[in-house]
Design a protein around this motif. Structure first.
Motif, PDB file in Angstrom:
ATOM      1  N   ILE A  12       2.898   0.833 -16.700  1.00 14.98           N
ATOM      2  CA  ILE A  12       3.233   2.248 -16.843  1.00 14.98           C
ATOM      3  C   ILE A  12       3.283   2.694 -18.302  1.00 14.98           C
ATOM      4  CG2 ILE A  12       5.086   3.945 -16.499  1.00 14.98           C
ATOM      5  CD1 ILE A  12       5.667   2.619 -13.818  1.00 14.98           C
ATOM      6  N   VAL A  13       3.831   1.846 -19.176  1.00 14.94           N
ATOM      7  CA  VAL A  13       3.977   2.243 -20.581  1.00 14.94           C
ATOM      8  C   VAL A  13       2.925   1.580 -21.472  1.00 14.94           C
ATOM      9  CG1 VAL A  13       6.428   2.712 -20.305  1.00 14.94           C
ATOM     10  CG2 VAL A  13       5.701   0.435 -21.019  1.00 14.94           C
ATOM     11  N   ASN A  14       1.812   1.233 -20.897  1.00 13.89           N
ATOM     12  CA  ASN A  14       0.712   0.640 -21.666  1.00 13.89           C
ATOM     13  C   ASN A  14      -0.087   1.750 -22.344  1.00 13.89           C
ATOM     14  OD1 ASN A  14      -1.699  -0.613 -22.505  1.00 13.89           O
ATOM     15  ND2 ASN A  14      -1.543  -2.138 -20.877  1.00 13.89           N
ATOM     16  N   ASN A  15      -0.167   1.701 -23.678  1.00 18.06           N
ATOM     17  CA  ASN A  15      -0.855   2.778 -24.396  1.00 18.06           C
ATOM     18  C   ASN A  15      -2.380   2.692 -24.305  1.00 18.06           C
ATOM     19  OD1 ASN A  15      -1.405   0.624 -26.037  1.00 18.06           O
ATOM     20  ND2 ASN A  15      -0.369   1.425 -27.865  1.00 18.06           N
ATOM     21  N   GLN A  16      -2.885   1.631 -23.653  1.00 19.26           N
ATOM     22  CA  GLN A  16      -4.330   1.502 -23.486  1.00 19.26           C
ATOM     23  C   GLN A  16      -4.853   2.401 -22.369  1.00 19.26           C
ATOM     24  OE1 GLN A  16      -6.081  -0.180 -25.518  1.00 19.26           O
ATOM     25  NE2 GLN A  16      -4.673  -1.619 -26.487  1.00 19.26           N
ATOM     26  N   TYR A  17      -3.967   2.782 -21.437  1.00 22.32           N
ATOM     27  CA  TYR A  17      -4.416   3.564 -20.288  1.00 22.32           C
ATOM     28  C   TYR A  17      -4.497   5.043 -20.615  1.00 22.32           C
ATOM     29  CZ  TYR A  17      -3.489  -0.644 -17.542  1.00 22.32           C
ATOM     30  OH  TYR A  17      -3.492  -1.909 -17.055  1.00 22.32           O
ATOM     31  N   GLN A  18      -5.495   5.698 -20.027  1.00 26.55           N
ATOM     32  CA  GLN A  18      -5.676   7.132 -20.227  1.00 26.55           C
ATOM     33  C   GLN A  18      -5.652   7.932 -18.927  1.00 26.55           C
ATOM     34  OE1 GLN A  18      -9.308   7.726 -22.421  1.00 26.55           O
ATOM     35  NE2 GLN A  18      -8.625   6.542 -24.186  1.00 26.55           N
ATOM     36  N   GLU A  19      -5.964   7.269 -17.805  1.00 24.72           N
ATOM     37  CA  GLU A  19      -6.094   7.999 -16.540  1.00 24.72           C
ATOM     38  C   GLU A  19      -5.320   7.293 -15.415  1.00 24.72           C
ATOM     39  OE1 GLU A  19     -10.458  10.038 -17.331  1.00 24.72           O
ATOM     40  OE2 GLU A  19     -10.363   8.205 -16.112  1.00 24.72           O
ATOM     41  N   ILE A  20      -5.074   8.055 -14.355  1.00 25.85           N
ATOM     42  CA  ILE A  20      -4.276   7.531 -13.245  1.00 25.85           C
ATOM     43  C   ILE A  20      -4.810   8.069 -11.920  1.00 25.85           C
ATOM     44  CG2 ILE A  20      -2.632   9.447 -13.393  1.00 25.85           C
ATOM     45  CD1 ILE A  20      -0.418   7.515 -12.542  1.00 25.85           C
ATOM     46  N   GLY A  21      -4.618   7.274 -10.875  1.00 35.71           N
ATOM     47  CA  GLY A  21      -4.932   7.695  -9.521  1.00 35.71           C
ATOM     48  C   GLY A  21      -3.846   7.169  -8.596  1.00 35.71           C
ATOM     49  N   GLY A  46       2.305  -5.276  11.551  1.00 33.94           N
ATOM     50  CA  GLY A  46       3.044  -4.921  12.743  1.00 33.94           C
ATOM     51  C   GLY A  46       4.226  -4.001  12.525  1.00 33.94           C
ATOM     52  N   VAL A  47       4.417  -3.514  11.294  1.00 31.02           N
ATOM     53  CA  VAL A  47       5.571  -2.664  10.978  1.00 31.02           C
ATOM     54  C   VAL A  47       5.099  -1.321  10.436  1.00 31.02           C
ATOM     55  CG1 VAL A  47       7.642  -2.448   9.561  1.00 31.02           C
ATOM     56  CG2 VAL A  47       6.970  -4.686  10.450  1.00 31.02           C
ATOM     57  N   GLU A  48       5.663  -0.223  10.967  1.00 31.85           N
ATOM     58  CA  GLU A  48       5.345   1.104  10.441  1.00 31.85           C
ATOM     59  C   GLU A  48       5.879   1.206   9.014  1.00 31.85           C
ATOM     60  OE1 GLU A  48       3.661   3.521  11.699  1.00 31.85           O
ATOM     61  OE2 GLU A  48       3.307   2.735  13.707  1.00 31.85           O
ATOM     62  N   THR A  49       5.016   1.603   8.103  1.00 35.38           N
ATOM     63  CA  THR A  49       5.440   1.643   6.711  1.00 35.38           C
ATOM     64  C   THR A  49       4.644   2.676   5.936  1.00 35.38           C
ATOM     65  OG1 THR A  49       5.832   0.268   4.747  1.00 35.38           O
ATOM     66  CG2 THR A  49       3.776  -0.085   5.930  1.00 35.38           C
ATOM     67  N   THR A  50       4.994   2.845   4.674  1.00 40.02           N
ATOM     68  CA  THR A  50       4.272   3.725   3.761  1.00 40.02           C
ATOM     69  C   THR A  50       3.898   2.929   2.524  1.00 40.02           C
ATOM     70  OG1 THR A  50       5.395   5.731   4.471  1.00 40.02           O
ATOM     71  CG2 THR A  50       4.432   5.761   2.286  1.00 40.02           C
ATOM     72  N   LEU A  51       2.652   2.995   2.153  1.00 34.20           N
ATOM     73  CA  LEU A  51       2.188   2.306   0.950  1.00 34.20           C
ATOM     74  C   LEU A  51       1.959   3.322  -0.166  1.00 34.20           C
ATOM     75  CD1 LEU A  51      -0.481  -0.204   2.354  1.00 34.20           C
ATOM     76  CD2 LEU A  51       1.889  -0.669   1.701  1.00 34.20           C
ATOM     77  N   VAL A  52       2.377   2.953  -1.372  1.00 38.35           N
ATOM     78  CA  VAL A  52       2.089   3.746  -2.562  1.00 38.35           C
ATOM     79  C   VAL A  52       1.238   2.883  -3.473  1.00 38.35           C
ATOM     80  CG1 VAL A  52       3.027   4.977  -4.546  1.00 38.35           C
ATOM     81  CG2 VAL A  52       4.289   4.970  -2.383  1.00 38.35           C
ATOM     82  N   VAL A  53       0.029   3.332  -3.735  1.00 39.05           N
ATOM     83  CA  VAL A  53      -0.892   2.595  -4.602  1.00 39.05           C
ATOM     84  C   VAL A  53      -1.105   3.416  -5.876  1.00 39.05           C
ATOM     85  CG1 VAL A  53      -3.205   1.616  -4.865  1.00 39.05           C
ATOM     86  CG2 VAL A  53      -2.064   1.561  -2.627  1.00 39.05           C
ATOM     87  N   GLN A  54      -0.834   2.798  -7.009  1.00 37.65           N
ATOM     88  CA  GLN A  54      -1.011   3.456  -8.309  1.00 37.65           C
ATOM     89  C   GLN A  54      -2.055   2.675  -9.111  1.00 37.65           C
ATOM     90  OE1 GLN A  54       1.827   2.847 -11.642  1.00 37.65           O
ATOM     91  NE2 GLN A  54       2.212   5.056 -11.495  1.00 37.65           N
ATOM     92  N   LEU A  55      -3.150   3.337  -9.462  1.00 37.58           N
ATOM     93  CA  LEU A  55      -4.197   2.708 -10.255  1.00 37.58           C
ATOM     94  C   LEU A  55      -4.253   3.358 -11.630  1.00 37.58           C
ATOM     95  CD1 LEU A  55      -7.104   2.371  -7.642  1.00 37.58           C
ATOM     96  CD2 LEU A  55      -5.309   0.720  -8.224  1.00 37.58           C
ATOM     97  N   LEU A  56      -4.364   2.536 -12.642  1.00 40.21           N
ATOM     98  CA  LEU A  56      -4.400   3.002 -14.022  1.00 40.21           C
ATOM     99  C   LEU A  56      -5.695   2.520 -14.673  1.00 40.21           C
ATOM    100  CD1 LEU A  56      -0.795   1.732 -14.678  1.00 40.21           C
ATOM    101  CD2 LEU A  56      -1.404   4.117 -14.271  1.00 40.21           C
ATOM    102  N   GLY A  57      -6.273   3.342 -15.518  1.00 39.19           N
ATOM    103  CA  GLY A  57      -7.525   2.911 -16.126  1.00 39.19           C
ATOM    104  C   GLY A  57      -7.909   3.684 -17.368  1.00 39.19           C
ATOM    105  N   THR A  58      -8.862   3.111 -18.088  1.00 36.95           N
ATOM    106  CA  THR A  58      -9.477   3.763 -19.246  1.00 36.95           C
ATOM    107  C   THR A  58     -10.980   3.630 -19.060  1.00 36.95           C
ATOM    108  OG1 THR A  58      -7.646   3.203 -20.719  1.00 36.95           O
ATOM    109  CG2 THR A  58      -9.749   3.756 -21.744  1.00 36.95           C
ATOM    110  N   PRO A  59     -11.688   4.750 -18.907  1.00 36.61           N
ATOM    111  CA  PRO A  59     -13.131   4.682 -18.656  1.00 36.61           C
ATOM    112  C   PRO A  59     -13.910   4.284 -19.899  1.00 36.61           C
ATOM    113  CG  PRO A  59     -12.444   6.949 -18.911  1.00 36.61           C
ATOM    114  CD  PRO A  59     -11.182   6.129 -18.922  1.00 36.61           C
ATOM    115  N   VAL A  60     -15.062   3.697 -19.656  1.00 36.21           N
ATOM    116  CA  VAL A  60     -15.920   3.259 -20.758  1.00 36.21           C
ATOM    117  C   VAL A  60     -16.331   4.433 -21.634  1.00 36.21           C
ATOM    118  CG1 VAL A  60     -18.200   2.340 -21.296  1.00 36.21           C
ATOM    119  CG2 VAL A  60     -16.814   1.248 -19.554  1.00 36.21           C
TER     120      VAL A  60
END
Length: 290
Positions: A156-165, A175-189
């Motif tokens: 989260i506090v990595n200064n190399q990242y510029q974008e988020i999804g 077998g269990v009802e649940t909610t997933l939170v997926v956070q992707l971080l990146g810096t494009p070429v």
């Protein structure tokens, strides 16, 4: 006057209730427990029939996860991450993959890693990272849990990242009802001059699953008006324990002041037991992160 005394006799020991609050009598307690179980069963059935209203991920939206993530970055003087549609899609695919192949891990059982999802959506990166969470009821709880973990915080506090999804998806996992939170971080070429080097730095390798057939689920964002059955159950349990503790304390105080001799046991043991249960419920955390 008589009606008032009758009502108070449920909480205050006197001659009308043989110096034992009626609320603590076995028939009343049994009825109370029955209605509590009935209410919880009704909540569960309503959750299954109306998932859009009563869901497993109350109050969580991708936008709030992004906002809270940037708020944490701001504390360290870092620039906010920009929302990227391709990373949003990659996050959605990762969540769909975990549901489709029933796993909770950064790497799928087949060994496929998270970076495959970046490539699938055409996101060419120099730096990439992933944080995962499940079973939380609020976005604040999700980000707080990540910030308490050194590896997740480093993302989260990595200064190399510029974008988020971010993707927030409901489904059945293992077998269990649940909610997933997926956070992707990146810096494009294309954010840097030059070509992507062969030694790509991939922060916190996390993952996806395999299959020659692409399996996707409809994107789902929980309604901000939804409620969590787990949270409701917790609140109801706290209320009931609070009422029981109050009745036991009042009963103990009055009986001791009036020096009433009773054959039933001392309330102190019951009070200690209920306090222990109450503390356990208050400290319980439903969510998990990896």
């Amino acid at each position: 006057m008589r009606n008032g005394r009758g009502i108070w006799s449920f909480f205050i020991p006197d001659q009308d209730n043989n110096y034992r609050a009626r609320f603590l009598h076995l028939p009343v307690l049994s009825a109370f427990i029955f209605f509590f179980l009935l209410a919880q069963t009704s909540i569960s059935l309503f959750a299954l029939s109306r998932p859009a209203v009563l869901g497993y991920s109350s109050q969580i939206t991708p936008e709030e996860i992004v906002e809270l993530t940037n708020f944490e970055r701001g504390k360290y003087g870092l620039s906010p991450l920009l929302l990227n549609a391709s990373l949003n899609e990659a996050a959605r695919r990762k969540a769909a993959d975990m549901f489709a192949f029933s796993y909770w891990a950064h790497k799928s059982p087949s060994g496929r890693d998270p970076w495959d999802f970046f490539r699938e959506v055409g996101y060419d990166y120099i730096y990439a990272g992933e944080n995962l969470a499940r079973d939380f009821s609020t976005p604040e709880a999700v980000v707080a849990a990540w910030m308490m973990s050194s590896s997740h915080k480093d993302n989260i506090v990595n200064n190399q990242y510029q974008e988020i999804g971010v993707a927030v998806v409901n489904g059945t996992l293992e077998g269990v009802e649940t909610t997933l939170v997926v956070q992707l971080l990146g810096t494009p070429v294309n954010s840097l001059s030059g070509v992507k080097e062969s030694g790509v730095k991939e922060e916190i390798p996390v993952v996806s699953s395999v299959s020659e057939k692409e399996v996707l689920l409809p994107a789902q964002s929980p309604s901000s008006k939804s409620l969590s059955p787990l949270l409701i159950t917790k609140q109801v349990a706290i209320f009931i324990l609070g009422v029981l503790l109050g009745a036991l304390l009042v009963d103990k105080i009055i009986v001791e002041r009036k020096k009433v001799a009773r054959l039933c046991g001392d309330n102190l043991a019951h009070i200690s037991f209920l306090i222990a249960i109450l503390v356990t419920i208050l400290l319980a955390r439903s969510g998990m992160i990896i």
